[in-house]
Design a protein around this motif. Sequence first.
Motif, PDB file in Angstrom:
ATOM      1  N   ALA A  21       0.834  -1.201   0.000  1.00 50.53           N
ATOM      2  CA  ALA A  21       0.000   0.000   0.000  1.00 50.53           C
ATOM      3  C   ALA A  21       0.870   1.253   0.000  1.00 50.53           C
ATOM      4  O   ALA A  21       0.600   2.219  -0.712  1.00 50.53           O
ATOM      5  CB  ALA A  21      -0.927  -0.009   1.222  1.00 50.53           C
ATOM      6  N   PHE A  22       1.967   1.219   0.767  1.00 50.92           N
ATOM      7  CA  PHE A  22       2.858   2.389   0.846  1.00 50.92           C
ATOM      8  C   PHE A  22       3.544   2.640  -0.497  1.00 50.92           C
ATOM      9  O   PHE A  22       3.699   3.778  -0.934  1.00 50.92           O
ATOM     10  CB  PHE A  22       3.881   2.155   1.957  1.00 50.92           C
ATOM     11  N   GLY A  23       3.942   1.540  -1.178  1.00 50.77           N
ATOM     12  CA  GLY A  23       4.538   1.693  -2.500  1.00 50.77           C
ATOM     13  C   GLY A  23       3.582   2.363  -3.471  1.00 50.77           C
ATOM     14  O   GLY A  23       3.974   3.263  -4.233  1.00 50.77           O
ATOM     15  N   PHE A  24       2.312   1.939  -3.430  1.00 53.75           N
ATOM     16  CA  PHE A  24       1.337   2.567  -4.318  1.00 53.75           C
ATOM     17  C   PHE A  24       1.145   4.038  -3.977  1.00 53.75           C
ATOM     18  O   PHE A  24       1.011   4.870  -4.871  1.00 53.75           O
ATOM     19  CB  PHE A  24      -0.003   1.831  -4.246  1.00 53.75           C
ATOM     20  N   TRP A  25       1.150   4.354  -2.690  1.00 52.58           N
ATOM     21  CA  TRP A  25       1.017   5.761  -2.276  1.00 52.58           C
ATOM     22  C   TRP A  25       2.148   6.595  -2.859  1.00 52.58           C
ATOM     23  O   TRP A  25       1.933   7.668  -3.419  1.00 52.58           O
ATOM     24  CB  TRP A  25       0.999   5.846  -0.757  1.00 52.58           C
ATOM     25  N   LEU A  26       3.387   6.067  -2.757  1.00 51.04           N
ATOM     26  CA  LEU A  26       4.532   6.836  -3.267  1.00 51.04           C
ATOM     27  C   LEU A  26       4.426   7.016  -4.777  1.00 51.04           C
ATOM     28  O   LEU A  26       4.729   8.085  -5.304  1.00 51.04           O
ATOM     29  CB  LEU A  26       5.840   6.123  -2.923  1.00 51.04           C
ATOM     30  N   GLY A  73       1.656   9.045   4.215  1.00 50.78           N
ATOM     31  CA  GLY A  73       1.477   7.783   3.491  1.00 50.78           C
ATOM     32  C   GLY A  73       1.568   6.598   4.422  1.00 50.78           C
ATOM     33  O   GLY A  73       0.765   5.661   4.324  1.00 50.78           O
ATOM     34  N   LEU A  74       2.554   6.615   5.348  1.00 47.51           N
ATOM     35  CA  LEU A  74       2.683   5.485   6.276  1.00 47.51           C
ATOM     36  C   LEU A  74       1.438   5.363   7.146  1.00 47.51           C
ATOM     37  O   LEU A  74       0.898   4.261   7.317  1.00 47.51           O
ATOM     38  CB  LEU A  74       3.908   5.681   7.169  1.00 47.51           C
ATOM     39  N   VAL A  75       0.960   6.502   7.687  1.00 46.21           N
ATOM     40  CA  VAL A  75      -0.219   6.444   8.564  1.00 46.21           C
ATOM     41  C   VAL A  75      -1.412   5.894   7.790  1.00 46.21           C
ATOM     42  O   VAL A  75      -2.135   4.998   8.266  1.00 46.21           O
ATOM     43  CB  VAL A  75      -0.526   7.854   9.126  1.00 46.21           C
ATOM     44  N   ILE A  76      -1.597   6.385   6.560  1.00 52.48           N
ATOM     45  CA  ILE A  76      -2.776   5.948   5.802  1.00 52.48           C
ATOM     46  C   ILE A  76      -2.662   4.478   5.431  1.00 52.48           C
ATOM     47  O   ILE A  76      -3.639   3.725   5.522  1.00 52.48           O
ATOM     48  CB  ILE A  76      -2.950   6.829   4.552  1.00 52.48           C
TER      49      ILE A  76
END
Lengths: 89, 161, 116
Positions: B10-15, B29-32
């Motif tokens: 999920a974090f990779g997609f956020w970035l 991003g980490l929190v979400i």
Amino acid sequence: MTEQILDILLYIQIGLCFLCLYRIVRGPSIADRMVGLDIFGILVVGICAVLAIQTNKMFILDIGIAYVILSFVGVLSLAKYLEGRKLNE
Amino acid sequence: MKYLVYTLIAFGFWLLFTFNLSIQNIIVGLVISILTVVFLGSYFVADVGKLGQPLRYYWFIVYVFIFAWECLKANLDVAYRILQVNMPIEPGIVKVKTVLKTDVARATLANSITMTPGTITIDMKDDTLFVHWIYVPSGNPTEYTHQVVGRFEKYIKKIFE
Amino acid sequence: MSDLLGVIFISIGIIFNILGCLGLIRLPDVYNRLQSSTKCVTLGTCSILLGVLMFFGFNSIGVKALFCIPLLFFTSTVGAHALARGAYWFGVKLADKTKIDEYKDLVKSAKEGGTA
């Protein structure tokens, strides 16, 4: 030159949305109207993409992504309603 | 372990979506992604152990190219039928059987069938798929099965099972 | 990257979109209309997004357009499947040209049994 071509393509894409509206208004059954709505959602993403090129702004693509997800959720819930089930099944 | 992998994905997609490496963006991003995994992680069914096997990625890339080619052919086929004056369509709903076992593999197969020449998966019950076809060729059921699922089944089996 | 390549990709996409919308108007029943929606219009819009990638290269806008493509694929396929199933259970008739319907028995027995 590129800008004029993009303008023409954008007008064609907006015209296609009117074809979808024709199906939404005239569709004999409720399912036909929903198919029109589904395609309408995808066409709006195309419009957003062309607008992002013309204005050189990033947030317009964000609008496109949000629109495709919202139209997906809407179509899924309407399809479930058509199928005659409750929303929590 | 499982939830850690989900969070990383999920974090990779956020970035990739925000494309911004400032410190505020990384914290948000980490929190979400952690919140997403806490609330929705139990619905995600894929087997994490298979993510570590590199051969599966190779077959996945091969599959993407084959799928793109089939998809292009499907589009030209449907476009050709629409442009004819008398529209040579003979629609129908046929039954096909699949040999795939796991849920993820079957879902991938159903999605692939929906994107290829004139076919839409309507329903799936155990190992039987009901497929709406825009041009049903005359023939026996084994031939249907081969034409609809035969092209993808062997690759999906190598990727997901 | 290259403006010319971008314009070519976007033009191909618009041509596929036109064909898809023509199919939406011309084809006889819901299921066949869904065929044109999931194939022509999705591939056309994916081609437009690839054109955006060609215009901007691999910066924030281009990568966002690239990642819109798998999103569009999954949402359109799942949406088409749900719509087709919903329409069938709702009782939308198949077109007169239909040759074969092997799904009828299952739906009939499920409706008589009272379970969905």
